[in-house]
Design a protein around this motif. Structure first.
Motif, PDB file in Angstrom:
ATOM      1  N   ILE A  71       0.862  -1.188   0.000  1.00 48.05           N
ATOM      2  CA  ILE A  71       0.000   0.000   0.000  1.00 48.05           C
ATOM      3  C   ILE A  71       0.898   1.237   0.000  1.00 48.05           C
ATOM      4  N   GLU A  72       1.024   1.890  -1.144  1.00 50.82           N
ATOM      5  CA  GLU A  72       1.882   3.072  -1.237  1.00 50.82           C
ATOM      6  C   GLU A  72       1.266   4.251  -0.497  1.00 50.82           C
ATOM      7  N   GLN A  73      -0.043   4.441  -0.649  1.00 47.60           N
ATOM      8  CA  GLN A  73      -0.747   5.512   0.035  1.00 47.60           C
ATOM      9  C   GLN A  73      -2.197   5.089   0.219  1.00 47.60           C
ATOM     10  N   ALA A  74      -2.649   5.051   1.462  1.00 49.64           N
ATOM     11  CA  ALA A  74      -4.028   4.651   1.732  1.00 49.64           C
ATOM     12  C   ALA A  74      -5.003   5.636   1.101  1.00 49.64           C
ATOM     13  N   GLN A  75      -6.112   5.090   0.594  1.00 48.26           N
ATOM     14  CA  GLN A  75      -7.140   5.909  -0.041  1.00 48.26           C
ATOM     15  C   GLN A  75      -8.360   6.097   0.854  1.00 48.26           C
ATOM     16  N   THR A  76      -8.338   5.498   2.049  1.00 46.32           N
ATOM     17  CA  THR A  76      -9.499   5.561   2.931  1.00 46.32           C
ATOM     18  C   THR A  76      -9.107   6.139   4.282  1.00 46.32           C
ATOM     19  N   LEU A  77     -10.095   6.648   5.013  1.00 46.80           N
ATOM     20  CA  LEU A  77      -9.869   7.072   6.390  1.00 46.80           C
ATOM     21  C   LEU A  77      -9.567   5.873   7.277  1.00 46.80           C
ATOM     22  N   ASN A  78     -10.135   4.738   6.938  1.00 46.76           N
ATOM     23  CA  ASN A  78      -9.940   3.510   7.699  1.00 46.76           C
ATOM     24  C   ASN A  78      -8.488   3.049   7.626  1.00 46.76           C
ATOM     25  N   GLY A  79      -7.977   2.877   6.419  1.00 50.11           N
ATOM     26  CA  GLY A  79      -6.580   2.531   6.220  1.00 50.11           C
ATOM     27  C   GLY A  79      -6.241   1.062   6.338  1.00 50.11           C
ATOM     28  N   GLY A  80      -7.170   0.220   6.794  1.00 49.01           N
ATOM     29  CA  GLY A  80      -6.890  -1.208   6.891  1.00 49.01           C
ATOM     30  C   GLY A  80      -6.778  -1.842   5.516  1.00 49.01           C
ATOM     31  N   PRO A  81      -5.980  -2.907   5.363  1.00 51.34           N
ATOM     32  CA  PRO A  81      -5.798  -3.510   4.042  1.00 51.34           C
ATOM     33  C   PRO A  81      -7.083  -4.063   3.438  1.00 51.34           C
ATOM     34  N   VAL A  82      -7.991  -4.612   4.257  1.00 53.32           N
ATOM     35  CA  VAL A  82      -9.256  -5.092   3.707  1.00 53.32           C
ATOM     36  C   VAL A  82     -10.137  -3.913   3.305  1.00 53.32           C
ATOM     37  N   ALA A  83     -10.153  -2.857   4.116  1.00 55.32           N
ATOM     38  CA  ALA A  83     -10.923  -1.664   3.758  1.00 55.32           C
ATOM     39  C   ALA A  83     -10.419  -1.077   2.443  1.00 55.32           C
TER      40      ALA A  83
END
Length: 564
Positions: A310-322
């Motif tokens: 994950i180079e940069q999370a796209q969600t506020l959650n940030g978990g890999p499944v999210a």
């Protein structure tokens, strides 16, 4: 088969007797479990009248559609429970959005009380056979090679539809066994691309996940082997078969895996992307054909555990499944756009749903949790078996509707069979648990045809749902009046059992009799064993390390076979 007395004590001296004449009386008709027959006795006349009106609607549709029944596209998301997709009010709770699935839900019907089985393989078996997985003997999510799978005696939805003029294709996760008879091309599909196993191999035991420490004991590089005598005790995931491709009547072969290759997270992501592209390609091919089609897309995502990719999370959650849920929502958006581009939206039924609750062993780290209903994957609690489920059929199913009627994943078998003119191909020699819910889809709320669910964990019946109430079954010999019972509207998390006097006296006996009827029907129509056969049979290009793995497993299994 255990006796009823071993399971639940008789209540108020009531004994249940089901004679073989019941089975004979149903000869020629679809055999149903006792609870359905009770409802049919009360509502059969109304249902028959509704069915006549529905038949007129379906005939009108076919006339407009060149005499053909609708196409069917079924998208099943792995380990995605209730409220995890398609419900925008929960975006602020989840920390991510699924705009494509949300738009899809607004265009069709949300089945708000959809029940599944507690884990991935059982749910898939129930959907494809219309039967509780325990009846088929294949009701466990296998993680390693065993030489077992869905038996060829089972009749799948793909076989029913194929027999009635459909072209059929399956893309993505399969997880129905590692023997030849259980592969998708031998269970009714004309074409299939799928891994033999599941994400324990693909996502948890890939080289990236092992280096991040998500699973212990598999990678021998991470510990000394000085005192290890049995080299075969640890299954080498890289020796197992990965992705396969095949066509009905032909051979199946492994693809995109070379001898000695160590499968990584990059390989896993690439496999998922190929399955998405293959779904687009197959849909375009099928749409150009003369037959109606049944296309299954069961994506590998959102199951994903690694973070280094994950180079940069796209969600506020940030978990890999999210993060992966958002990515697969994008995949689904591409597929839905292609449906529009091909001009087949109006004559295609599309269902999008989850297969069971979240994987609670990785709760919080993954970005998932049992936010609404307690529990998750493998559990009989609502959090394990309640999922978000949406269906769209423009002009036939009212847009933007939410129905509270109970549905079960096995109902899709019977419903799709009817809509695909395949009811006559449903077998009459076994119990079919799936209920035809066409009336619910076309007429709306209050027209569902079940108010009950039997919830198993593996081979064990763990709970019963009837209307808004749920009973957690007592252990063998336990008094059902004292069993834990819940009003699911008042206590959806099942953490405050109802007072046994207020609820148990009124419903304890009836729940007990419901279980007894169910088990008595199993005496008349016993559960069957799973299919068995040579491990990886029919795969024409096994790698050297795979052949060695098969040899080791067969040797160990052979030690317990009686030579006589």
């Amino acid at each position: 088969m255990r006796s009823l007395n071993q399971f639940l004590v008789p209540v108020c001296g009531v004994a249940l007797v089901l004679s073989t004449s019941v089975a004979r009386a149903q000869e020629g008709s679809i055999i149903r479990d006792a609870e359905y027959r009770i409802l049919e006795r009360q509502h059969g006349d109304r249902w028959a009248a509704e069915d006549k009106d529905i038949d007129v609607k379906l005939a009108e549709f076919r006339e407009k559609n060149g005499g053909k029944p609708p196409n069917i596209l079924y998208i099943l998301l792995d380990d995605v429970g209730f409220g995890e997709v398609g419900m925008p009010d929960l975006d602020v709770v989840r920390g991510y959005s699924t705009p494509n699935i949300t738009d899809f839900a607004d265009q069709g019907m949300s089945m708000m009380r959809m029940y599944t089985e507690p884990s991935c393989t059982p749910t898939r078996v129930a959907m494809l056979t219309g039967r509780h997985p325990v009846r088929t003997g294949f009701d466990e999510a296998k993680a390693v090679p065993e030489g077992e799978g869905l038996a060829d005696r089972e009749v799948t939805l793909a076989e029913v539809l194929s027999e009635n003029g459909y072209a059929t294709a399956h893309i993505g996760k399969w997880h129905m066994g590692d023997i030849e008879q259980s592969y998708a091309i031998n269970q009714g599909f004309d074409y299939a691309e799928h891994p033999i196993h599941q994400q324990a191999q693909l996502a948890l035991m890939n080289s990236t996940a092992l280096n991040e420490g998500h699973v212990d004991g598999v990678d021998l590089r991470l510990r000394s082997t000085d005192l290890m005598l049995d080299d075969t005790f640890r299954i080498d995931p890289y020796a197992m078969v990965y992705g396969t491709i095949g066509e009905k009547g032909g051979a199946i072969r492994e693809v995109h895996m070379e001898p000695g290759q160590k499968f990584s997270q990059d390989d896993y992501v690439a496999m998922g992307q190929r399955y998405k592209q293959s779904t687009l390609d197959q849909m375009e091919k099928l749409a150009k054909g003369d037959k109606p089609f049944f296309l299954q897309y069961w994506p590998l995502f959102p199951i994903s555990f690694t973070r280094t990719d994950i180079e940069q999370a796209q969600t506020l959650n940030g978990g890999p499944v999210a993060e992966a849920i958002v990515k697969v929502d994008g995949y689904i958006g591409e597929i839905l756009s292609r449906v529009e581009e091909l001009g087949i939206a109006d004559n295609t039924i599309i269902v999008i749903m989850g297969d069971n609750g979240p994987f609670m062993e990785f709760v919080d780290k993954s970005g998932q949790s049992d936010r609404i209903y307690r529990g998750g994957k493998t559990e009989h609690l609502e959090g394990g078996v309640r999922v978000s489920a949406f269906v769209r059929w423009p002009g036939m199913i009212e847009e933007g509707t939410r129905v509270k009627d109970i549905t079960h994943v096995s109902d899709l078998f019977s419903t799709f069979a009817r809509l695909g003119d395949g009811e006559a191909s449903i077998p009459r020699d076994r119990i079919i648990d799936g209920v035809d819910q066409t009336a619910l889809w076309l007429l709306g709320e209050t027209h569902g045809r079940r108010d009950y669910v039997f919830v198993y964990e593996g081979f064990v019946l763990r709970s019963l749902v009837k209307q808004q109430y749920k009973m957690h079954l007592p252990p063998p010999g336990g008094n059902p009046i004292l069993a834990a019972m819940y009003d699911l509207y008042k206590n959806p998390r099942e953490d405050r059992p109802q007072d046994s006097i207020r609820i148990g006296v009124g419903f304890g006996a009836n729940f007990s009799l419901m279980a007894q009827r169910h088990l008595a029907m199993k005496e008349l129509y016993p559960d069957m064993p799973p299919g068995h056969g040579p491990l990886y049979g029919g795969i024409e290009n096994l790698r050297p390390e795979t052949k060695e793995l098969v040899d080791n497993i067969l040797f160990a299994q052979g030690l317990t076979i009686n030579p006589d």
